[in-house]
Structure formats: C-alpha cells, structure tokens
Design a protein around this motif. Sequence first.
Motif, mmCIF file in Angstrom:
data_model
loop_
_atom_site.group_PDB
_atom_site.id
_atom_site.type_symbol
_atom_site.label_atom_id
_atom_site.label_comp_id
_atom_site.label_asym_id
_atom_site.label_seq_id
_atom_site.Cartn_x
_atom_site.Cartn_y
_atom_site.Cartn_z
ATOM 1 N N THR A 213 38.690 7.225 51.221
ATOM 2 C CA THR A 213 38.215 7.206 49.838
ATOM 3 C C THR A 213 39.340 6.779 48.907
ATOM 4 O O THR A 213 40.525 6.911 49.228
ATOM 5 N N GLY A 214 38.935 6.277 47.711
ATOM 6 C CA GLY A 214 39.909 5.799 46.745
ATOM 7 C C GLY A 214 39.572 6.249 45.333
ATOM 8 O O GLY A 214 38.433 6.614 45.019
ATOM 9 N N TRP A 215 40.559 6.191 44.473
ATOM 10 C CA TRP A 215 40.457 6.650 43.085
ATOM 11 C C TRP A 215 40.093 5.472 42.187
ATOM 12 O O TRP A 215 39.495 4.495 42.621
ATOM 13 N N TYR A 216 40.444 5.528 40.909
ATOM 14 C CA TYR A 216 40.209 4.412 40.005
ATOM 15 C C TYR A 216 41.005 3.185 40.464
ATOM 16 O O TYR A 216 42.149 3.307 40.900
ATOM 17 N N LEU A 217 40.405 2.007 40.305
ATOM 18 C CA LEU A 217 41.113 0.775 40.656
ATOM 19 C C LEU A 217 42.312 0.552 39.749
ATOM 20 O O LEU A 217 43.388 0.142 40.200
ATOM 21 N N THR A 218 42.129 0.810 38.461
ATOM 22 C CA THR A 218 43.222 0.677 37.493
ATOM 23 C C THR A 218 43.133 1.860 36.541
ATOM 24 O O THR A 218 42.417 1.817 35.541
ATOM 25 N N TYR A 219 43.841 2.921 36.870
ATOM 26 C CA TYR A 219 43.724 4.167 36.115
ATOM 27 C C TYR A 219 44.155 3.966 34.667
ATOM 28 O O TYR A 219 45.185 3.364 34.369
ATOM 29 N N ARG A 265 32.128 6.245 42.125
ATOM 30 C CA ARG A 265 32.888 7.213 41.350
ATOM 31 C C ARG A 265 34.287 7.373 41.950
ATOM 32 O O ARG A 265 34.450 7.198 43.164
ATOM 33 N N PRO A 266 35.287 7.704 41.132
ATOM 34 C CA PRO A 266 36.635 7.889 41.686
ATOM 35 C C PRO A 266 36.688 9.136 42.559
ATOM 36 O O PRO A 266 36.187 10.195 42.191
ATOM 37 N N SER A 267 37.311 9.007 43.711
ATOM 38 C CA SER A 267 37.360 10.107 44.670
ATOM 39 C C SER A 267 38.789 10.574 44.882
ATOM 40 O O SER A 267 39.725 9.773 44.893
ATOM 41 N N TYR A 268 38.927 11.882 45.080
ATOM 42 C CA TYR A 268 40.219 12.446 45.429
ATOM 43 C C TYR A 268 40.217 13.090 46.818
ATOM 44 O O TYR A 268 41.244 13.598 47.267
ATOM 45 N N GLY A 269 39.072 13.118 47.510
ATOM 46 C CA GLY A 269 39.042 13.797 48.799
ATOM 47 C C GLY A 269 38.029 13.206 49.746
ATOM 48 O O GLY A 269 36.927 12.845 49.341
ATOM 49 N N ALA A 270 38.395 13.118 51.026
ATOM 50 C CA ALA A 270 37.501 12.652 52.081
ATOM 51 C C ALA A 270 37.330 13.758 53.111
ATOM 52 O O ALA A 270 38.312 14.372 53.545
ATOM 53 N N THR A 271 36.088 14.012 53.515
ATOM 54 C CA THR A 271 35.783 15.003 54.552
ATOM 55 C C THR A 271 34.699 14.435 55.445
ATOM 56 O O THR A 271 33.772 13.776 54.962
ATOM 57 N N ALA A 272 34.803 14.662 56.741
ATOM 58 C CA ALA A 272 33.772 14.254 57.695
ATOM 59 C C ALA A 272 33.415 15.450 58.562
ATOM 60 O O ALA A 272 34.288 16.036 59.204
ATOM 61 N N CYS A 273 32.138 15.831 58.569
ATOM 62 C CA CYS A 273 31.695 16.949 59.392
ATOM 63 C C CYS A 273 30.174 16.907 59.498
ATOM 64 O O CYS A 273 29.503 16.212 58.726
#
Length: 611
Positions: A213-219, A265-273
């Motif tokens: 996952t990724g955040w803003y392209l250009t914060y 949307r900007p993301s700060y966390g990735a989880t897989a379960c």
Amino acid sequence: MTYLRLFARLSVLGPLALAGCSGNPVGSAPPETCTSAATEWDGGAAFVEGTDAWGLAAVTGVHYAAGDLDGDGYPDLIVTEGTTNARDEYPDVRQRFVMMNREGDSGGRQFVDETEASGLLVARDGNTTGTSHNFYIEGDVDNDGDMDLYAGRYYDAGSADATGDCSEIYLNDGAGHFTLAPSSDVCIPEGYPTSAAAFTDYDGDGNLDLWVTGWYLTYGVSNEAAQAQLYRGNGDGTFTEVTESVGLKLKSGNSSSYLNHDTRRPSYGATACDVNGDAQPDLISSDYGRSWNQLWRNDGGAFTEIAEEAHFDADTDLDYSDNLMYACYCGTHACDVTPTVDCDGAFPDTYWSPGYDDQPARLAGNSFTTVCADIDNDGDNDLYTAEIAHKWAGDSADRTQLLLNDGTGVFDRIDNDTNGLARKRPNLSDWNEGDLFAGFLDFDNDGWRDILLVQSDYEDTHMWLWHQLSAGQFEEVSDATGMNQPWPSGLAVADFDLDGDLDVVTGSSTARSGTPWTTHMTHLYENQQGGNYVRFVGLPIGAKVEIEAGGQYQVAEVNGGYGTFGIVSDTVAQLGLGDVCMVDTVTVTLPGGESHSFEGKAGNQAVRLDW
C-alpha cells in the motif's frame, strides 16, 4: 515447490516432527510428557528492560522486523531508521542494523551487529555502503526454506531523490546473508510512496505473493493517493504486478471524487488475513485522511471490496457538531454551533468546506495499523484498528477500536467503554491519540491474547497493554506490567530467548516537542512471566493452525508482516496453554483450504511442522 510435495515430505516425518524443548533451539530432542504447572500473572512487573544486556544500547530505529534469518531457531532483528530517504554511509551514518541473535559470553542470548556482512547495504547500482529502504518484511519467496526480504522504499514524487533506489527483494543464502534478486515489478522506477507491505499467498499456489500500500503521491500538494499494488510471486524471487487483473484497481481522484468508495485513498497500513473462514487470504488497507478503510474479499483469486458491508470501512458516528473547525465555520456562517476556541479569523473558509468535510468519507479515521487475529478464541479472525485522533476533529473521527468477527467476515465494532479498552486522558483541555502500531500477544500464556498498543508522537503518549480477562473483556495493565514506556515508536513481538514467553521491542519517538528522547533509541522488554506454551515452526505464511488443549480452543494464522511500515513479529505461531501443558489435537489449514489433523503432543516445546 507446491503444497502437495511439501505434504509428501511431512508424511515421511510422521504425524508431527517435534524439535526443541523449552528454552532450547529447534533441533533438540523433545519431551514426550509435560508436567509444568501454570504460571499465573500475580499483578507485578512481567517485563524488565534488557536493552543493554542484549547488546542493543547503540541501535537506533523506529521500524522493526523480528524473525529467524539464519535458521538457528532464534529470532533475529532488523532495525531501520525509516525516517529519511538518505542512504546509509556505513559505518559513519547508520540507517539500518541487522542484529543476529547469538549465544553470549555468559551463556545468555545477545544481539550481534552483522549489518555489513548481511548484504543489505548493497544497492542495485553497486553501492556497498547503504541503501535508502525504509522497512523490511520477511518471507520465503523462493521456496528454499529460509527467510528472504522485501525492502520497502517510500518515495514522494514532490521530494528530491538522489539515490534512485526503489523497493527490492533480497534473497537469503540460509545463513542470514542476502543478495539482490533479479529486478522485477516490485521496483517502480518512477517511485512509489510505499507505506506498508504484507506477504501472503492469495492464489494458494505455494508461492508467496506481496500486498503493498502507498500514501499520497505528492503529500501537501494534492489529495491524490497511490494505487495499492498486488504482486504475484513467481517462486524464484521475482514478482509480477496483477493489481488490475484481479479487480483491485480504484479510480484516480481528487476533491469531491475522493468521497466515493471506488476512489483511491492514502494508506498507512497493509494487512493480509482470512476474515471469512474460507482459507483464502483477504486484503486490508488501513487508510489515512479520516477516510474509509478498505477490505478486499478474496473470491478465488479475484477481489471484491466489502469494507462497508463488513462494517470495517468506518464507525457509524457521523455527528460532526463537536468538530472545532466546523464550530469556527459556524462563527461566521448560519449554523447553530458556537465556537469554543479562538478561531483567529482563518478557520471559517480555510479548514471547513460544506459538502466535503461534512460527508461520511471525511468522518472516518486516520488508520495506521490493522491487527488481524482471533482475540476471543471463537475460531475466526478479529480486527483491531490503531488510529490517530485529535480533540479538534471531535467524536466523528474514528478511534482505535476492537472489531469482533461474527464468523462470516462481518464485524461488530465494540464500544471501548464496554470492553475495558477506554482510556483516560491526562490533558482534558487538548489531546491527541497517536496510535500508530499495535499487536496481539498472550503475555502471560493464559490462553487469551492481550492487546499491546504503541501510542506515539504527542504529549502524554506511551505504551499501553490490556490483559484479556475473558472473551472480549480487558483490564489496562501498562503500569503494573512495566509496559508503559513514554513516546514509543515501532513494534516487534517475539520469543527472543526461546523461554516460552513473548518479549517486546520498541523504539523512541523524537517527533514534536515534549519527547523525553534525543535519539531513536531501541528498547527490548524481556518477559519474565513464563507459563505453558506451544510454538509451531515451519508453517508457511497464511497457514492456520488450530489446537485444542484441556478443552480450550485456539487458532493462529501465520502472518507475513502487517500494519504501518511493516510490523514483523516472527513467522511462527506461539500459543499460551494456560493451566494445561498437553495439546490434544492440532489441525493445519493451508491457503486454499487443504487441511490436515494430527495427534497432540506435550507442550512447552517447539513443534516443527516441516513444510
């Protein structure tokens, strides 16, 4: 290597290949009986700081990955500063440390700095004194039985970059020495604001895949967010990007389009379960900007976004009347709320926009980490979201919360006032909840997972630990257990000394004024509690192990990293056994659904299921 061939190997070894007694590495002869009595927590300090004794006093960082890099059974530790895009200039400027868990001179365990020998300072352009990677997650991507690494690199398109580094895969030789894998799709030459990653096996083919996952392209320039990426593993250390072909692509957008569920949307966390119990890993994006979280259901290798129907996208509180920005707007516009702060003339039209800031998509959370595990021992994975929240945003902004699974992947958001997870705020005139990192761990081995929260970066923040008393009911024990460090940052949980209880590593935040720390000092808290346990080694990421011991049922899913900037807390499944020490039955389910049951064995040892 396919799972079928791995099971054939297992059948040769017998029902359970067991190795390692309590406190001994994998490879020792196991006991056939278990006579240890339960060790009940007495309300005293369960953790003592062992930073100096473990050789970590000079190690700085805020991102941690714990796992066995050299195959000796003991979890090692990768520590990354992660707060700059500059490379190491080894040995004078350190951005990362590779600390190998070795036997100390006095017979105890100690971390030894083997950063230079590890190969992680070698960049794609041939530089050998450092890279600018921000975090690492661990998994066996080439099926040779050791832990390889994904090195995530955060790059904002609006910032200068003189390194040219991108995200990479490093392959392990089995002894903790790494070389760059052939370049593949995980490297995005134009740069990508990588904020988190998790290894998983979304298609059940036995090769690890990668969710990023990724955040803003250009914060600070626009609200346009990065598209999350899914990479299919080829089994040789290379990956192929499949995001759009499996249905994960969202629309690009800014301004009003940002309010729709189908917009990035900007993301700060990735989880897989696996949230719905079908043995197929689902994908989670913990989203920032008081925006909706994402939950992607895995339908046989294709994905459908179900966060809204699963009650994971946001809570249901849409009352923004206590938002101070809205109140300031009301000071000069026709609405009923009276400002309670000095608006300084700037707020009315600068910080509140009707038709945008009053919409549900802007009344959600600033999510950083989503923990996924069975907290209440009912057989399904529950969720815990760690959020940043501010008094000025009011109660409509989502708070850190426990979400209990109904068994089908639909979640009940439990009120913190009813389950013991509510917190008193030392400063009532103003407050910020900087909840960045979190994890579940059974600190006292009573058979019930507890909750550890790393609250950081603001006044009055510290580490929090809640002890689970019964299914879904908690008491706060941070001070009593010694887990109340101020201004922490980062998290890894592992049994570093293999004594059967889980230890904790965190760092020190130097963000904002008021912090007591001057460097990103690392802290290791050694668990003194003891108690009965069982440790499963050798399971692939995404495998689910279920046990019954003394009438109590538990399930654990092996994770491949989760949360903001890659929390890695060992790729093993370690379960407390309470007042029993014999495991009656064990069932292992692999991604895709193939399931095998085995006779139980004595606890207080490592059980090697040699997949």
